[in-house]
Design a protein around this motif. Structure first.
Motif, PDB file in Angstrom:
ATOM      1  N   ASP A 127       0.631  -1.449   0.115  1.00  0.00           N
ATOM      2  CA  ASP A 127       0.161   0.143   0.042  1.00  0.00           C
ATOM      3  C   ASP A 127       1.593   1.156  -0.133  1.00  0.00           C
ATOM      4  O   ASP A 127       0.497   2.699  -0.568  1.00  0.00           O
ATOM      5  CB  ASP A 127      -0.961   0.020   1.073  1.00  0.00           C
ATOM      6  N   LYS A 128       2.145   0.965   0.470  1.00  0.00           N
ATOM      7  CA  LYS A 128       2.688   2.621   0.218  1.00  0.00           C
ATOM      8  C   LYS A 128       3.658   2.260  -1.058  1.00  0.00           C
ATOM      9  O   LYS A 128       4.442   3.439  -1.253  1.00  0.00           O
ATOM     10  CB  LYS A 128       3.934   2.372   1.506  1.00  0.00           C
ATOM     11  N   MET A 129       3.484   1.580  -1.602  1.00  0.00           N
ATOM     12  CA  MET A 129       3.931   2.191  -3.180  1.00  0.00           C
ATOM     13  C   MET A 129       3.146   2.947  -3.586  1.00  0.00           C
ATOM     14  O   MET A 129       2.188   2.518  -3.648  1.00  0.00           O
ATOM     15  CB  MET A 129       4.208   0.054  -3.471  1.00  0.00           C
ATOM     16  N   PRO A 130       3.332   3.456  -4.864  1.00  0.00           N
ATOM     17  CA  PRO A 130       2.890   3.709  -6.169  1.00  0.00           C
ATOM     18  C   PRO A 130       1.934   3.062  -6.935  1.00  0.00           C
ATOM     19  O   PRO A 130       2.832   1.938  -6.907  1.00  0.00           O
ATOM     20  CB  PRO A 130       3.967   4.631  -6.657  1.00  0.00           C
ATOM     21  N   ASP A 131       1.010   3.231  -7.540  1.00  0.00           N
ATOM     22  CA  ASP A 131      -0.062   2.709  -8.150  1.00  0.00           C
ATOM     23  C   ASP A 131       0.972   2.006  -8.972  1.00  0.00           C
ATOM     24  O   ASP A 131       0.804   0.610  -9.604  1.00  0.00           O
ATOM     25  CB  ASP A 131      -0.915   3.156  -8.708  1.00  0.00           C
ATOM     26  N   GLY A 132       1.472   2.708 -10.188  1.00  0.00           N
ATOM     27  CA  GLY A 132       2.072   2.444 -10.957  1.00  0.00           C
ATOM     28  C   GLY A 132       3.520   0.733 -10.288  1.00  0.00           C
ATOM     29  O   GLY A 132       3.306   0.027 -11.177  1.00  0.00           O
ATOM     30  N   CYS A 133       4.087   1.618 -10.011  1.00  0.00           N
ATOM     31  CA  CYS A 133       5.311   0.951  -8.986  1.00  0.00           C
ATOM     32  C   CYS A 133       4.270  -0.396  -8.335  1.00  0.00           C
ATOM     33  O   CYS A 133       5.051  -2.007  -8.807  1.00  0.00           O
ATOM     34  CB  CYS A 133       4.745   1.669  -8.292  1.00  0.00           C
ATOM     35  N   ARG A 134       3.202  -0.852  -7.694  1.00  0.00           N
ATOM     36  CA  ARG A 134       2.348  -1.947  -7.485  1.00  0.00           C
ATOM     37  C   ARG A 134       2.253  -2.962  -8.470  1.00  0.00           C
ATOM     38  O   ARG A 134       1.882  -3.895  -7.964  1.00  0.00           O
ATOM     39  CB  ARG A 134       1.547  -1.241  -6.238  1.00  0.00           C
ATOM     40  N   GLN A 135       1.219  -1.844  -9.472  1.00  0.00           N
ATOM     41  CA  GLN A 135       1.338  -2.916 -10.322  1.00  0.00           C
ATOM     42  C   GLN A 135       1.849  -3.657 -11.762  1.00  0.00           C
ATOM     43  O   GLN A 135       2.097  -4.513 -11.080  1.00  0.00           O
ATOM     44  CB  GLN A 135       0.002  -2.028 -11.217  1.00  0.00           C
ATOM     45  N   VAL A 136       3.009  -3.056 -11.255  1.00  0.00           N
ATOM     46  CA  VAL A 136       4.077  -3.298 -11.820  1.00  0.00           C
ATOM     47  C   VAL A 136       4.817  -4.641 -11.408  1.00  0.00           C
ATOM     48  O   VAL A 136       4.691  -5.981 -11.559  1.00  0.00           O
ATOM     49  CB  VAL A 136       4.975  -2.435 -12.413  1.00  0.00           C
ATOM     50  N   PHE A 137       4.671  -4.435  -9.805  1.00  0.00           N
ATOM     51  CA  PHE A 137       5.381  -5.792  -8.938  1.00  0.00           C
ATOM     52  C   PHE A 137       4.385  -6.599  -8.629  1.00  0.00           C
ATOM     53  O   PHE A 137       4.861  -7.709  -9.142  1.00  0.00           O
ATOM     54  CB  PHE A 137       5.195  -4.836  -7.389  1.00  0.00           C
ATOM     55  N   VAL A 138       3.267  -7.113  -8.768  1.00  0.00           N
ATOM     56  CA  VAL A 138       2.138  -7.821  -9.129  1.00  0.00           C
ATOM     57  C   VAL A 138       2.112  -8.399  -9.628  1.00  0.00           C
ATOM     58  O   VAL A 138       2.077  -9.999 -10.160  1.00  0.00           O
ATOM     59  CB  VAL A 138      -0.139  -7.258  -8.791  1.00  0.00           C
ATOM     60  N   MET A 139       1.874  -7.849 -11.168  1.00  0.00           N
ATOM     61  CA  MET A 139       2.558  -9.254 -12.472  1.00  0.00           C
ATOM     62  C   MET A 139       3.571  -9.356 -12.049  1.00  0.00           C
ATOM     63  O   MET A 139       3.728  -9.864 -13.347  1.00  0.00           O
ATOM     64  CB  MET A 139       2.902  -7.385 -14.129  1.00  0.00           C
ATOM     65  N   SER A 140       4.599  -8.550 -12.655  1.00  0.00           N
ATOM     66  CA  SER A 140       5.882  -9.536 -12.195  1.00  0.00           C
ATOM     67  C   SER A 140       6.162 -10.978 -10.760  1.00  0.00           C
ATOM     68  O   SER A 140       6.941 -11.876 -11.180  1.00  0.00           O
ATOM     69  CB  SER A 140       7.430  -8.634 -11.863  1.00  0.00           C
ATOM     70  N   ARG A 141       5.990 -10.425  -9.936  1.00  0.00           N
ATOM     71  CA  ARG A 141       6.283 -11.216  -9.028  1.00  0.00           C
ATOM     72  C   ARG A 141       5.228 -12.225  -8.126  1.00  0.00           C
ATOM     73  O   ARG A 141       5.273 -13.613  -8.068  1.00  0.00           O
ATOM     74  CB  ARG A 141       6.630 -10.700  -7.539  1.00  0.00           C
ATOM     75  N   PHE A 142       3.425 -11.899  -8.695  1.00  0.00           N
ATOM     76  CA  PHE A 142       2.608 -12.955  -7.912  1.00  0.00           C
ATOM     77  C   PHE A 142       2.235 -13.404 -10.323  1.00  0.00           C
ATOM     78  O   PHE A 142       1.193 -14.348  -9.526  1.00  0.00           O
ATOM     79  CB  PHE A 142       1.876 -11.477  -7.520  1.00  0.00           C
ATOM     80  N   ASN A 143       2.250 -12.832 -10.998  1.00  0.00           N
ATOM     81  CA  ASN A 143       1.625 -13.253 -11.859  1.00  0.00           C
ATOM     82  C   ASN A 143       2.292 -13.300 -12.426  1.00  0.00           C
ATOM     83  O   ASN A 143       2.283 -14.419 -13.880  1.00  0.00           O
ATOM     84  CB  ASN A 143       1.170 -12.373 -12.973  1.00  0.00           C
ATOM     85  N   GLY A 144       3.979 -14.328 -12.087  1.00  0.00           N
ATOM     86  CA  GLY A 144       5.066 -14.248 -13.017  1.00  0.00           C
ATOM     87  C   GLY A 144       4.816 -14.052 -14.008  1.00  0.00           C
ATOM     88  O   GLY A 144       5.450 -14.852 -15.442  1.00  0.00           O
ATOM     89  N   LEU A 145       5.450 -13.028 -14.732  1.00  0.00           N
ATOM     90  CA  LEU A 145       5.010 -12.175 -15.928  1.00  0.00           C
ATOM     91  C   LEU A 145       6.649 -11.693 -16.047  1.00  0.00           C
ATOM     92  O   LEU A 145       6.462 -11.342 -14.654  1.00  0.00           O
ATOM     93  CB  LEU A 145       4.164 -11.182 -16.248  1.00  0.00           C
ATOM     94  N   LYS A 146       7.077 -11.716 -17.211  1.00  0.00           N
ATOM     95  CA  LYS A 146       8.777 -11.385 -18.220  1.00  0.00           C
ATOM     96  C   LYS A 146       8.486  -9.934 -17.904  1.00  0.00           C
ATOM     97  O   LYS A 146       7.745  -9.480 -18.000  1.00  0.00           O
ATOM     98  CB  LYS A 146       8.911 -11.781 -18.960  1.00  0.00           C
ATOM     99  N   ASN A 147       9.467  -8.897 -17.813  1.00  0.00           N
ATOM    100  CA  ASN A 147       9.545  -7.834 -17.798  1.00  0.00           C
ATOM    101  C   ASN A 147       9.067  -6.862 -19.348  1.00  0.00           C
ATOM    102  O   ASN A 147       8.341  -5.524 -19.219  1.00  0.00           O
ATOM    103  CB  ASN A 147      10.952  -6.672 -17.895  1.00  0.00           C
ATOM    104  N   LYS A 148       9.421  -7.631 -20.525  1.00  0.00           N
ATOM    105  CA  LYS A 148       8.834  -7.497 -22.021  1.00  0.00           C
ATOM    106  C   LYS A 148       7.494  -7.780 -21.893  1.00  0.00           C
ATOM    107  O   LYS A 148       7.028  -6.659 -22.412  1.00  0.00           O
ATOM    108  CB  LYS A 148       9.841  -8.256 -22.623  1.00  0.00           C
ATOM    109  N   GLU A 149       6.413  -8.519 -21.478  1.00  0.00           N
ATOM    110  CA  GLU A 149       5.315  -9.100 -21.196  1.00  0.00           C
ATOM    111  C   GLU A 149       5.196  -7.864 -20.647  1.00  0.00           C
ATOM    112  O   GLU A 149       3.895  -7.759 -21.119  1.00  0.00           O
ATOM    113  CB  GLU A 149       4.987 -10.116 -20.815  1.00  0.00           C
ATOM    114  N   ILE A 150       5.430  -7.172 -19.987  1.00  0.00           N
ATOM    115  CA  ILE A 150       4.446  -6.765 -18.521  1.00  0.00           C
ATOM    116  C   ILE A 150       4.015  -5.119 -19.524  1.00  0.00           C
ATOM    117  O   ILE A 150       3.269  -4.376 -19.603  1.00  0.00           O
ATOM    118  CB  ILE A 150       5.592  -5.507 -17.826  1.00  0.00           C
ATOM    119  N   ALA A 151       6.060  -4.895 -19.508  1.00  0.00           N
ATOM    120  CA  ALA A 151       5.918  -3.074 -20.838  1.00  0.00           C
ATOM    121  C   ALA A 151       4.728  -3.517 -22.065  1.00  0.00           C
ATOM    122  O   ALA A 151       4.612  -2.393 -22.234  1.00  0.00           O
ATOM    123  CB  ALA A 151       7.166  -3.324 -21.262  1.00  0.00           C
TER     124      ALA A 151
END
Length: 194
Positions: A127-151
């Motif tokens: 909750d202390k992360m900015p929205d965009g930062c939290r969204q990228v983190f969740v996609m990377s660490r919880f959804n297992g997406l690669k950086n290129k896929e997130i981009a």
């Protein structure tokens, strides 16, 4: 007295039950106290009884070169040492089994109090992360997406994704420093989390 000259030994070899009773009465107490140096009282009693039974069952095949008492005490010592080794193996197995049970507990989907507490701490830190930062983190660490896929999904550069992940990890390291090993183990199965 050597066993060759010991009439009790000759009677035992011949299967004389009275000689066995005499042997038992003569040596039981001292063998029991000797066994107690290795194992607890109850086990010492059992092991000494086992030694007498083994001795009686194998009386025809036993060849004693020194003395009968030395032979019996050696049997007791060996029996105790084998039991100690057996208990050690059992204890090692129990510990290993307990560790496997603990792992199974965490993999069963049953949430422990520790897991619930960690989950709450993780949510507060996120909750202390900015929205965009939290969204990228969740996609990377919880959804297992690669950086290129997130981009591609967010329409931003891979460098921007990397920057957001770096920022989110910095926040989590700061907020959850006491809980990091447990978080990595429970939520990410040892994968690169932080």
């Amino acid at each position: 007295m050597t066993n060759l000259n010991n009439p009790l030994y000759s009677k035992l070899k011949a299967g004389n039950k009275n000689a066995f009773q005499e042997l038992f009465e003569e040596y039981y107490t001292s063998m029991y106290f000797y066994a107690c140096k290795f194992v607890d009282d109850d086990l010492a009693r059992d092991l000494v009884h086992d030694v007498f039974m083994i001795f009686w069952q194998n009386k025809e095949n036993i060849t004693i070169k020194s003395s009968l008492s030395a032979y019996l005490f050696r049997m007791v010592r060996n029996k105790c040492l084998k039991e100690i080794e057996r208990q050690k193996v059992r204890d090692d197995y129990s510990t290993e089994s307990l560790n496997l049970d603990e792992l199974a507990y965490y993999n069963d989907g049953i949430k422990s109090i520790i897991e619930l507490e960690l989950e709450e701490k993780l949510k507060k830190a996120m909750d202390k992360m900015p929205d965009g930062c939290r969204q990228v983190f969740v996609m990377s660490r919880f959804n297992g997406l690669k950086n290129k896929e997130i981009a591609e999904q967010l329409g931003i550069s891979v460098k921007a994704v990397e920057k957001q992940i770096t920022k989110s990890l910095k926040i989590l390291r700061l907020e959850l420093k006491e809980y990091l090993p447990l978080l990595v183990y429970i939520y990410f199965n040892g994968r690169d989390f932080l």
